[in-house]
Design an enzyme around this catalytic site. Structure first.
Site, PDB file in Angstrom:
ATOM      1  N   ARG A   1       0.829  -1.208   0.000  1.00  0.00           N
ATOM      2  CA  ARG A   1       0.000   0.000   0.000  1.00  0.00           C
ATOM      3  C   ARG A   1       0.857   1.248   0.000  1.00  0.00           C
ATOM      4  O   ARG A   1       0.515   2.242  -0.638  1.00  0.00           O
ATOM      5  CB  ARG A   1      -0.981  -0.048   1.176  1.00  0.00           C
ATOM      6  CG  ARG A   1      -2.056  -1.091   0.911  1.00  0.00           C
ATOM      7  CD  ARG A   1      -3.076  -1.252   2.015  1.00  0.00           C
ATOM      8  NE  ARG A   1      -4.196  -2.055   1.490  1.00  0.00           N
ATOM      9  CZ  ARG A   1      -5.215  -2.488   2.215  1.00  0.00           C
ATOM     10  NH1 ARG A   1      -5.293  -2.198   3.494  1.00  0.00           N
ATOM     11  NH2 ARG A   1      -6.182  -3.201   1.651  1.00  0.00           N
TER      12      ARG A   1
ATOM     13  N   GLN B   1      -9.451   2.189   2.406  1.00  0.00           N
ATOM     14  CA  GLN B   1      -8.350   2.705   3.226  1.00  0.00           C
ATOM     15  C   GLN B   1      -8.889   3.622   4.320  1.00  0.00           C
ATOM     16  O   GLN B   1      -8.441   3.585   5.473  1.00  0.00           O
ATOM     17  CB  GLN B   1      -7.353   3.500   2.359  1.00  0.00           C
ATOM     18  CG  GLN B   1      -6.781   2.741   1.173  1.00  0.00           C
ATOM     19  CD  GLN B   1      -6.023   1.491   1.571  1.00  0.00           C
ATOM     20  OE1 GLN B   1      -5.396   1.453   2.618  1.00  0.00           O
ATOM     21  NE2 GLN B   1      -6.108   0.462   0.747  1.00  0.00           N
TER      22      GLN B   1
ATOM     23  N   TYR C   1      -7.154   0.295  -6.890  1.00  0.00           N
ATOM     24  CA  TYR C   1      -6.703  -1.061  -6.533  1.00  0.00           C
ATOM     25  C   TYR C   1      -5.971  -1.132  -5.185  1.00  0.00           C
ATOM     26  O   TYR C   1      -5.840  -0.114  -4.517  1.00  0.00           O
ATOM     27  CB  TYR C   1      -5.941  -1.732  -7.667  1.00  0.00           C
ATOM     28  CG  TYR C   1      -4.637  -1.185  -8.188  1.00  0.00           C
ATOM     29  CD1 TYR C   1      -3.899  -0.211  -7.555  1.00  0.00           C
ATOM     30  CD2 TYR C   1      -4.133  -1.704  -9.387  1.00  0.00           C
ATOM     31  CE1 TYR C   1      -2.697   0.215  -8.084  1.00  0.00           C
ATOM     32  CE2 TYR C   1      -2.924  -1.274  -9.924  1.00  0.00           C
ATOM     33  CZ  TYR C   1      -2.213  -0.311  -9.256  1.00  0.00           C
ATOM     34  OH  TYR C   1      -1.031   0.108  -9.769  1.00  0.00           O
ATOM     35  N   GLU C   2      -5.590  -2.319  -4.792  1.00  0.00           N
ATOM     36  CA  GLU C   2      -4.967  -2.557  -3.476  1.00  0.00           C
ATOM     37  C   GLU C   2      -5.841  -2.065  -2.331  1.00  0.00           C
ATOM     38  O   GLU C   2      -5.348  -1.531  -1.339  1.00  0.00           O
ATOM     39  CB  GLU C   2      -3.595  -1.869  -3.397  1.00  0.00           C
ATOM     40  CG  GLU C   2      -2.498  -2.576  -4.124  1.00  0.00           C
ATOM     41  CD  GLU C   2      -2.082  -3.864  -3.416  1.00  0.00           C
ATOM     42  OE1 GLU C   2      -1.877  -4.856  -4.137  1.00  0.00           O
ATOM     43  OE2 GLU C   2      -1.985  -3.891  -2.182  1.00  0.00           O
ATOM     44  N   GLY C   3      -7.151  -2.257  -2.463  1.00  0.00           N
ATOM     45  CA  GLY C   3      -8.099  -1.676  -1.504  1.00  0.00           C
ATOM     46  C   GLY C   3      -8.419  -0.267  -1.935  1.00  0.00           C
ATOM     47  O   GLY C   3      -7.543   0.593  -1.901  1.00  0.00           O
TER      48      GLY C   3
END
Lengths: 591, 591
Positions: free
Chosen positions: A298, A449, A442-444
Site C-alpha cells: 500500500r 483505506q 486497486y490494493e483496496g
C-alpha cells in the site's frame, strides 16, 4: 512530444539525509550495517539512469500497443517489455529489498521506496510486473515454510520467475470473505485449486519462465467469511523438488481487460481448473499472511502516485517554460517575442506548485512511513519495533489513499497547464492521468483505506494511536526553531484534527453509520495534517542552510500552508457533519 | 454493461416550473408568446426518447471506433453517426433555438438547455457536431449581413450543412491576438484566407453536404493584437448566389487528433490555402462577434458537464443497487444473500450524493443563467434587458468552469463507486470521465474563465455587478420562509464571499499578480455560493409541497449544505492568501 524525466535525486537525498538522517539510523541498527551512503547513492544513480533510459521510452509505446491476449491463455506484452524486464531483473532490482539468505540485497524500504518512485514515474504499467513479484516474495517471506522460501524466493528475486496475487473474484472484491475458489486436499499433501479470479495483474505474460500465483481459496471444512480463507502457491509450471520446472499446471488466463490506463500491464481473468497448489502457513490464515505484505504494497501504491505526479510536474514545467501566450502581469518579460512564457502567469504557477508541494510532502511522508517499516523489520529494541509497527498500521491507509488522491489531482492540474494539448495523446499528459487513476482504486480502494483508518485504526483503540500521533505532530511543530508560518498552521491543524477525532469517537458510539459516512473526509483531514507535519520536518531541515535549494523549501512550505492546507478544514467540517444527511435517504432514492 | 439513461424529466420540470415558473415568464414576454407548456413538454419527451434510443447506443461504439482520418482531407465518423445526425437534423433539433425568419423554432434557452443536457448526457462526442453548428449559427445571427443570414442559416438550422469555429492556431490558443492566418482582399470583394488552424471540432466529417467554417484571420493592414482580428465565412463548398453549392474551396483537413476522449468527434487540423472567405461584420471586429456567441456556448459546455454527471450518477446508482458486498452498518438487509447491496454503505452514498447534489444545483444554475439570456434576448424592457445581460456576463464563467469542474469530480466519484470495474472499458464509466475532462479545457480553459470572472467581471467594475449579485443571494436567503439549514449557511457563505471580494479588490489595486494568482479559487468560492443560492430557490419551491420528491429536495439541500458547501471556505481562504507564496519563486524554479 516525448515525455521527459530527470530523476529528482537532489530531492530524494534531501529527504533521506537532511530530513531523516538515514545514514545515522543505518549505522545504529546492526541489521542495517551493510547499508552505506555510497552504495545507496550508486543505487539511486543507477536507477535514475535505468528508468530514464530504458523504461521511459517504453511508456507511451506500451500504452499505444497494450498487452494483447492472443488466445489459448497466451498474453503478449508490448514491444521492448521483455528485454526491459530481463535487464531490470539482471540488474538485481527485483531482489533489492529481498532477504539476503535467498539472494536478495536486503536494502531497507527507505531506499527501495526511492527506486520504486523512479520505476513508477517512468512507466506505471511496466512497474507492476516486478512490483507484483516483489509483493509475492514479501508474502512468502512472511508466511511460507523454509522449503517453500528456498524453492521460490531465489527465482523470484532474480526475475527468472514472476509473481502474482490472486484475491479478487467477480462477486468478491472488497468483501473477500465470500470468495468461492475451492482447495481440495490431494493425497500427496498438495491441493486441487478450482475457481476463477479476476483483475489479476500480470496473471499471464511473456516476461518470465514461470509465474508463481499466490491464491486465496477455501478448504472444504473452512469456516464461513474471512476467517475461512487459506493461501496457496500455484505455479504456472510445477516446480520439482530440485527446483527445476516440471509440467504445466492447470491454471490459464481466460482473457485480459481493456482498461482506462496501465494498458501495457496485463490484467487477467485466471481460471484454476483443479490446479495443483501448496498451502502457505496454517489453514484459514490466508488473509493474515496477505496483510503482512499489504503494508508494504500500500505504501508502494502511494509511490505510484508520487512518481506519476513528478513526471507530470516535470513535463508541465517544461511546457510552461516554452509556451508563449499573453503577457506577464508584472510587465513584459520577453520583449523580442510576441508573448511571454506562461510560467509567469500566477495560475499556471498555482497548478505547478500544487503538484510540487504534493510531491515533496508525499516523498517525505512515504519516507517517514518507510522509516517505521524499517524499524519494525530491522530494529533491535522490541518496544521500538512494536511502536513502529503500530505507527505503520495507523499511517499505511494514508500513505496509500491520500498520496494517490493528491497525485491524481496533481496529474490533472499538470495536464491542465497544457491547455488543449493536454488532451491530445501524443503529448503524454492524458496517459499519466489515465494510468495513475488506478492507484486510487486497486490494493483496496481509497474508501476502504479510509474505513481502515477511522474504523480499525482509530475507533477500535479509542483513538490511542491517533492521539499519540497527533501529540507527536504537535511536539514537533512546537519545537520548530523558526518563525515560519508552517509552525502555527500545523499547531492549529493538529488541534482541529484532535477535536474532530474526539467528536467522531463519540459519534461512533451511538451511530453505527458514523464511520462509513465520515471516513473519507476524515482521511482527507488527517492526510493534510500529515503533510503539514512533513513540512515542519522539512523546514527544520532547511532552516539555517545556505543556498537556493533550501530557501525554496521554505517557500514551498509557505505555499503549502497558505494554498493547500485550508482544505483540511473543509474535510474536517464535512466529516464532523456526521451521517444524518447521508443516511436519511431511502435506498430507493438512488436511481 | 451497456450504459443506461433515463432522462430526468421530473427534475427538469421541477426546475423549469416549480423553481423558475417559466410558463409565467413566457406568457408575460410577447416575443415568447409562442412558447407554451404543452409544446415544451412534447419537446422534452421527444428528446428524452431520441437521446436514449438513438444517441446512447452510439456512445460506447463511437469511442471504440473513433473518428478516422482516411487521408486526402477525408474524415469518416463512426458507424451510425451519419444516420443519427440525419435523424437529429430531420427532427429539427439543430434549429430549435434558431431564428424563426430563417426556419428556426425560436425556443428560449430555458428549453434548449434541457435538450442540450440530454444530448450531452447520452453522447458527448456526437453532441459536438450539432452543437458547433448551433454555435456558428448564433455567431452569424449576431454579426452577419441579412444576405449572409439568408444564404447560410436555413441550411445550418436544417442540418444539411454543418458549422465550425476556427480560432486556435498552434502558437495561439488563449492568446488569439497573435494569430497568423491572413485574409487578403480579392477583386470581387471576397478574401483569400491562408493559414493553419488546429483543434477544429467537426472541421471535416461525412455528416453534412457542406461545412461552413467561421474563421478568425488578420487583414493586411490590421492593428496588432486582439483588435486586429476579423471574422470570415469560409465554406467547404462555395455557395452560389442562388444558395446552391458550387466548387470545392481551398480548405482541407490535414489530420485529426488522437485524444483522451470524445473520440468520435473529429478534432481537425484545417489548412486554408488561399481559400475564399467572406467578411462577417466590420473589419477588425471578429472577436466581438465571437463573444456574443460565447455566452451561449460557455453555458452549453456547463451543460456538457451536467449531462455527463447525470449519466455517471444513474449508472453508479444502478451498480450500487445491484452489487452485493459486505453488510450494512445498521444491520443485515439481505439475509438470504451472502452480502448486502453497497447502496447501504455510507461512503458509497456520499459519492453518489456528491454527484446528485451537483447535478441538481448545476441544472438550476444553468436555468437561472438561461433565464437571464432569454430576458436579454427576448425581453421588452431595456433596463431589464441590460440588467440581465450584465448578469449573464458576470455568471457565464461560473456556468462554464464551476459546472465542468464539479461534473468532472462527480464523474470520478461515480467511477469510484464501481471499484475495479470502473477502470474497465466495457462498463462505460471510464469513458464518461475521459469525455467530460475536455469540458474543463476547451471553450476557454477553466483558468481563463476564472480570470474573466475576477479580472474583467469583478475587479474592472470595482465589484459592482458582483456585490449586486451577492445582495440578491442574501435577500433571497433572508426571505426564505423555512428553518432549513440552507438559509443560515447561505447567509454565512454570502458574507464570506463579500469579504473575500472586498479583500481582492483592495489587493488588485497594489498587486498586479493578485488576479491571476487568486482567480481559480475565487471562482470556486463564488461557484459554491451560487449553488447555495440555487438550493435556497429549491427549498423555497419544495417547502410546503407534498410527496417524497419534494421531501428529497429538502434532504438534498441539507446534504449540500453540510457535505459540499464547506469547500467554499477552503477556496476563499486560499484565494485570500494572495499572490506572494506563488510569485516569490524565480521562474527557473519550475523544472
Amino acid at each position: 512530444m516525448t515525455l521527459q524525466y530527470h530523476a529528482p535525486l537532489d530531492e530524494m537525498r534531501f529527504t533521506l539525509k537532511d530530513v531523516f538522517d538515514a545514514p545515522k539510523f543505518w549505522q545504529s541498527t546492526p541489521k542495517l550495517a551493510h547499508v552505506d551512503e555510497e552504495t545507496v547513492d550508486m543505487i539511486l544513480d543507477e536507477m535514475a539512469r535505468f528508468s530514464s533510459e530504458v523504461l521511459l521510452p517504453l511508456n507511451q509505446s506500451g500504452d499505444d500497443e497494450s498487452a494483447q491476449y492472443l488466445g489459448d491463455g497466451v498474453v503478449k506484452t508490448p514491444k521492448g517489455y521483455k528485454e526491459a524486464f530481463a535487464a531490470y531483473a539482471e540488474a538485481g532490482w527485483i531482489g533489492l529489498g529481498g532477504d539476503e539468505q535467498y539472494g536478495g540485497q536486503a536494502m531497507p524500504k527507505m531506499v527501495t521506496m526511492l527506486t520504486e518512485e523512479m520505476l513508477f514515474a517512468t512507466n506505471q504499467a511496466f512497474a507492476l510486473y516486478p512490483n507484483l513479484t516483489v509483493g509475492a516474495s514479501l508474502c512468502l517471506m512472511a508466511a511460507a515454510s523454509d522449503e517453500q522460501k528456498a524453492l521460490y524466493l531465489p527465482k523470484l528475486y532474480s526475475g527468472e520467475w514472476a509473481g502474482t496475487m490472486c484475491l479478487t473474484e467477480a462477486h468478491a472484491g472488497t468483501d473477500l470473505g465470500i470468495i468461492k475458489t475451492k482447495a481440495v486436499p490431494n493425497a500427496d499433501g498438495s491441493y486441487a485449486i478450482t475457481g476463477t479470479k479476476i483483475f489479476i495483474t500480470g496473471g499471464e505474460h511473456d516476461l518470465a519462465q514461470n509465474i508463481v500465483h499466490l491464491v486465496l481459496a477455501k478448504l472444504p471444512d473452512a469456516p464461513a467469511g474471512s476467517k475461512g480463507i487459506s493461501l496457496f502457491i500455484v505455479p504456472k509450471f510445477l516446480v520439482n523438488a530440485d527446483g527445476l520446472m516440471g509440467e504445466r499446471n492447470a491454471v490459464q488466463a481466460g482473457s485480459i481487460e481493456h482498461k482506462m490506463g496501465i494498458k501495457a500491464s496485463a490484467t487477467c481473468v485466471m481460471n484454476f481448473d483443479g490446479a495443483t497448489g501448496y498451502l502457505v502457513g496454517e489453514p484459514n490464515t490466508g488473509l493474515a499472511a496477505m496483510f503482512v505484505m499489504m503494508n508494504y504494497e500500500r505504501v508502494t501504491m502511494g509511490l505510484q502516485g508520487l512518481g506519476a505526479s513528478v513526471l507530470a510536474y516535470q513535463n508541465a514545467c517544461a511546457y510552461a517554460q516554452d509556451r508563449l501566450q499573453g503577457r506577464a502581469d508584472t510587465g513584459v518579460k520577453n520583449a523580442d517575442k510576441v508573448a511571454d512564457s506562461i510560467i509567469h502567469h500566477g495560475d499556471v504557477r498555482r497548478m505547478l506548485l500544487n503538484a510540487k508541494a504534493n510531491s515533496v510532502a508525499a516523498r517525505t511522508f512515504a519516507m517517514y512511513v518507510a522509516r517505521q517499516l524499517d524499524e519494525a523489520k530491522f530494529g533491535e529494541n522490541p518496544e521500538a519495533k512494536a511502536a513502529a509497527h503500530a505507527k505503520v498500521a495507523l499511517l499505511t491507509p494514508i500513505a496509500k489513499a491520500f498520496l494517490t488522491d493528491r497525485a491524481f489531482a496533481a496529474a490533472v492540474d499538470c495536464q491542465q497547464v497544457f491547455g488543449g494539448h493536454g488532451y491530445i495523446k501524443e503529448w503524454g499528459m492524458e496517459q499519466i492521468v489515465r494510468d495513475v487513476r488506478i492507484s486510487q482504486i486497486y490494493e483496496g480502494t481509497n474508501s476502504i483505506q479510509a474505513l481502515d483508518l477511522l474504523g480499525r485504526k482509530t475507533v477500535k483503540d479509542n483513538g490511542a494511536a491517533m492521539f499519540a500521533f497527533i501529540d507527536e505532530v504537535r511536539t514537533a511543530a512546537a519545537a520548530l526553531q523558526s518563525e515560519h508560518s508552517i509552525k502555527e498552521a500545523t499547531l492549529n491543524a493538529a488541534k482541529r484534527v484532535q477535536d474532530l477525532t474526539e467528536h467522531l469517537l463519540a459519534s461512533a458510539k451511538s451511530d453505527p453509520s458514523a464511520i462509513n459516512a465520515c471516513a473519507v473526509d476524515y482521511l482527507g483531514a488527517v492526510g493534510y495534517l500529515c503533510y503539514a507535519y512533513m513540512y515542519v520536518l522539512i523546514v527544520a531541515a532547511a532552516t539555517d542552510k545556505t543556498g537556493e535549494f533550501y530557501a525554496d523549501k521554505l517557500k514551498l512550505a509557505q505555499y503549502f500552508s497558505e494554498r493547500n492546507l485550508p482544505q483540511l478544514y473543509a474535510h474536517a467540517d464535512m466529516a464532523q457533519a456526521g451521517s444524518k444527511s447521508i443516511m436519511q435517504f431511502d435506498a430507493g432514492f438512488f436511481q
